[in-house]
Design an enzyme around this catalytic site. Sequence first.
Site, short mmCIF file in Angstrom:
data_model
loop_
_atom_site.label_atom_id
_atom_site.label_comp_id
_atom_site.label_asym_id
_atom_site.label_seq_id
_atom_site.Cartn_x
_atom_site.Cartn_y
_atom_site.Cartn_z
CG HIS A 279 7.26 14.12 -24.53
ND1 HIS A 279 5.93 14.21 -24.85
CD2 HIS A 279 7.44 14.92 -23.44
CE1 HIS A 279 5.33 15.03 -23.99
NE2 HIS A 279 6.22 15.46 -23.13
CE LYS B 279 0.54 15.07 -13.57
NZ LYS B 279 0.31 15.50 -14.97
CG HIS C 229 -0.13 15.23 -25.13
ND1 HIS C 229 -0.64 15.93 -24.05
CD2 HIS C 229 1.07 14.75 -24.73
CE1 HIS C 229 0.23 15.86 -23.05
NE2 HIS C 229 1.27 15.16 -23.43
NE ARG D 168 1.34 18.80 -11.82
CZ ARG D 168 1.70 17.85 -10.98
NH1 ARG D 168 1.24 17.83 -9.76
NH2 ARG D 168 2.54 16.90 -11.35
CD GLU E 80 8.47 19.14 -21.09
OE1 GLU E 80 7.97 20.18 -20.63
OE2 GLU E 80 7.81 18.28 -21.71
CG HIS F 55 2.93 19.42 -22.98
ND1 HIS F 55 3.78 20.51 -22.92
CD2 HIS F 55 3.65 18.37 -22.48
CE1 HIS F 55 4.94 20.13 -22.38
NE2 HIS F 55 4.88 18.85 -22.12
CD GLU G 209 -2.41 17.57 -14.34
OE1 GLU G 209 -2.56 16.39 -14.05
OE2 GLU G 209 -1.79 17.98 -15.34
NE ARG H 168 -4.02 -1.90 2.16
CZ ARG H 168 -3.90 -2.90 3.03
NH1 ARG H 168 -2.92 -2.89 3.91
NH2 ARG H 168 -4.75 -3.89 3.00
CG ASN I 138 -0.79 20.37 -20.21
OD1 ASN I 138 -0.80 19.55 -21.11
ND2 ASN I 138 -0.90 20.05 -18.94
CE LYS J 75 6.35 18.71 -13.04
NZ LYS J 75 6.41 17.48 -13.77
N1 LIG Z 1 5.78 11.78 -14.14
C1 LIG Z 1 5.81 12.87 -14.85
O1 LIG Z 1 5.42 13.96 -14.39
C2 LIG Z 1 6.33 12.83 -16.25
C3 LIG Z 1 6.61 14.02 -16.93
C4 LIG Z 1 7.14 13.94 -18.21
C5 LIG Z 1 7.38 12.71 -18.79
N2 LIG Z 1 7.09 11.57 -18.11
C6 LIG Z 1 7.34 10.25 -18.69
O2 LIG Z 1 8.73 10.13 -18.91
C7 LIG Z 1 8.96 9.22 -19.97
C8 LIG Z 1 9.97 9.81 -20.91
O3 LIG Z 1 11.16 10.02 -20.18
P1 LIG Z 1 12.60 9.93 -20.86
O4 LIG Z 1 12.67 10.80 -22.04
O5 LIG Z 1 13.60 10.12 -19.77
O6 LIG Z 1 12.58 8.45 -21.45
P2 LIG Z 1 13.29 7.08 -21.08
O7 LIG Z 1 13.27 6.81 -19.64
O8 LIG Z 1 12.68 6.06 -21.97
O9 LIG Z 1 14.82 7.35 -21.52
C9 LIG Z 1 15.14 7.60 -22.85
C10 LIG Z 1 16.27 6.68 -23.33
O10 LIG Z 1 17.50 7.08 -22.73
C11 LIG Z 1 18.13 5.96 -22.11
N3 LIG Z 1 18.89 6.51 -21.00
C12 LIG Z 1 18.42 6.99 -19.83
N4 LIG Z 1 19.41 7.57 -19.13
C13 LIG Z 1 20.54 7.42 -19.87
C14 LIG Z 1 21.88 7.83 -19.67
N5 LIG Z 1 22.27 8.55 -18.62
N6 LIG Z 1 22.78 7.51 -20.64
C15 LIG Z 1 22.40 6.84 -21.76
N7 LIG Z 1 21.12 6.45 -22.00
C16 LIG Z 1 20.22 6.74 -21.05
C17 LIG Z 1 16.99 5.05 -21.74
O11 LIG Z 1 17.43 3.72 -21.60
C18 LIG Z 1 16.08 5.22 -22.95
O12 LIG Z 1 16.52 4.42 -24.01
C19 LIG Z 1 7.60 8.94 -20.60
O13 LIG Z 1 7.15 7.71 -20.18
C20 LIG Z 1 6.72 10.05 -20.04
O14 LIG Z 1 5.38 9.68 -19.95
C21 LIG Z 1 6.58 11.61 -16.85
#
Ligand SMILES: NC(=O)c1ccc[n+]([C@@H]2O[C@H](COP(=O)([O-])OP(=O)(O)OC[C@H]3O[C@@H](n4cnc5c(N)ncnc54)[C@H](O)[C@@H]3O)[C@@H](O)[C@H]2O)c1
Length: 376
Positions: A273, A146, A255, A244, A188, A251, A240, A124, A248, A230
């Site tokens: 993204h 999130k 999206h 917040r 971002e 975005h 949100e 939990r 966006n 942020k």
């Molecule tokens: N929780 C939130 O508020 C929030 C906000 C924005 C995005 N997200 C989520 O984040 C995700 C996207 O994040 P991301 O762009 O970090 O993607 P990701 O975690 O998939 O990383 C991108 C790529 O980089 C590689 N990688 C990571 N760190 C590395 C490093 N130091 N050196 C070499 N390679 C590395 C990973 O293996 C992957 O192939 C999505 O799922 C999105 O929905 C969440």
Amino acid sequence: VETLDVALRPWPRPQCRIRVGSGALESLVAEFAVSHADRRLALVTDANVLPLHAARLAELLAPVVRHVEVIAIPAGEASKTRESKAAIEDRLLAAAIGRRDLLLAVGGGMVGDLAGFVAATWHRGIEWVQVPTTLLAMVDASLGGKTAVNLAEAKNLVGCFHHPTAVFADVETLRTLPEREYLAGFAEVVKAAAIADREFFEQLEVDGEGLVRREATLLERTIVRSMRIKLDIVEQDAQELGRRAALNFGHTVAHAVELQPRRAQSSPSRWNHGEAVAFGMSVEGALAHSVHGFPADELRRLQALLRRFGLPTVAPRELDPLDIVAAARTDKKNRGGRIHFALPLRIGAMPAGDDVTLPLDEALLLQALQRAAGVD
Ligand SMILES: NC(=O)c1ccc[n+]([C@@H]2O[C@H](COP(=O)([O-])OP(=O)(O)OC[C@H]3O[C@@H](n4cnc5c(N)ncnc54)[C@H](O)[C@@H]3O)[C@@H](O)[C@H]2O)c1
């Protein structure tokens, strides 16, 4: 029938400690040696980050805590699923990770969202700590609490808010990030400046080249400043409900672009993204110009700054503006059958008040998209 109305005590206010800079991982190890020596640790990472950073961190932690269980999942968004969550839970069970133990997420936003969701429901809810290793995860995904997994039909459909108790962002980990992944994070960063901090925006115009070269001191300063923006917005609106939505900006269009089938997107491969957000800000900046009088020269500066980080501001020919408008109709901010946008008034300023989104006629969006696609 009896009714009991109960005013339950609010959930404790989440506390989160954030450390940013070269050497943040060493600080993590030192702090864990003091505070978590008697706990078992599940370190969740992906297959790319494991050999680059996570294995070394696990090695440093092994002598200072009771046990480190390393759980590596395949890299990529395809792993952010209910199935991966279940697989990680099986590993937690086998490793006897209990209610007082700790989960450590080491990786980009994918690992953070998934591991955070696992932590949110294991017993939990157990404590978790994030080590973001992408720029996007440092300035965006690791903040705000999130967590989620995707369903085939929609991204982030199943999840909840569960804040990590600490975030350790070590800029040294960014050295191994592929160029395109690294630059995507600046979408971002630029967005944060564009919605909240004009002086930061001007600083980014000055620092652009050094940031592209990954200069550590510039990066550290830039990450801290983006994080502050942020966190400030999240603090005002943790669930949100209103303000917040400022985050966006760009975005709604991003999206909608991300919903397009792969073949409709530019070579060599589909936009990530950050790239979609950059294009989204370029289009929504043009909308802000038509509806808010966002100054034309500031729109040009916004687009120029995005391009300095190698990010796209015009659409490839294959993207059909009509398809983007259709996809934008499904945006989660929409109400009353109208597409809503979060648009700045000028660089660094959003409209005042709680409701920062604005319903706009689809014709305006179509026009802005057609201009951005060069098919006007
Ligand atoms: N929780 C939130 O508020 C929030 C906000 C924005 C995005 N997200 C989520 O984040 C995700 C996207 O994040 P991301 O762009 O970090 O993607 P990701 O975690 O998939 O990383 C991108 C790529 O980089 C590689 N990688 C990571 N760190 C590395 C490093 N130091 N050196 C070499 N390679 C590395 C990973 O293996 C992957 O192939 C999505 O799922 C999105 O929905 C969440």
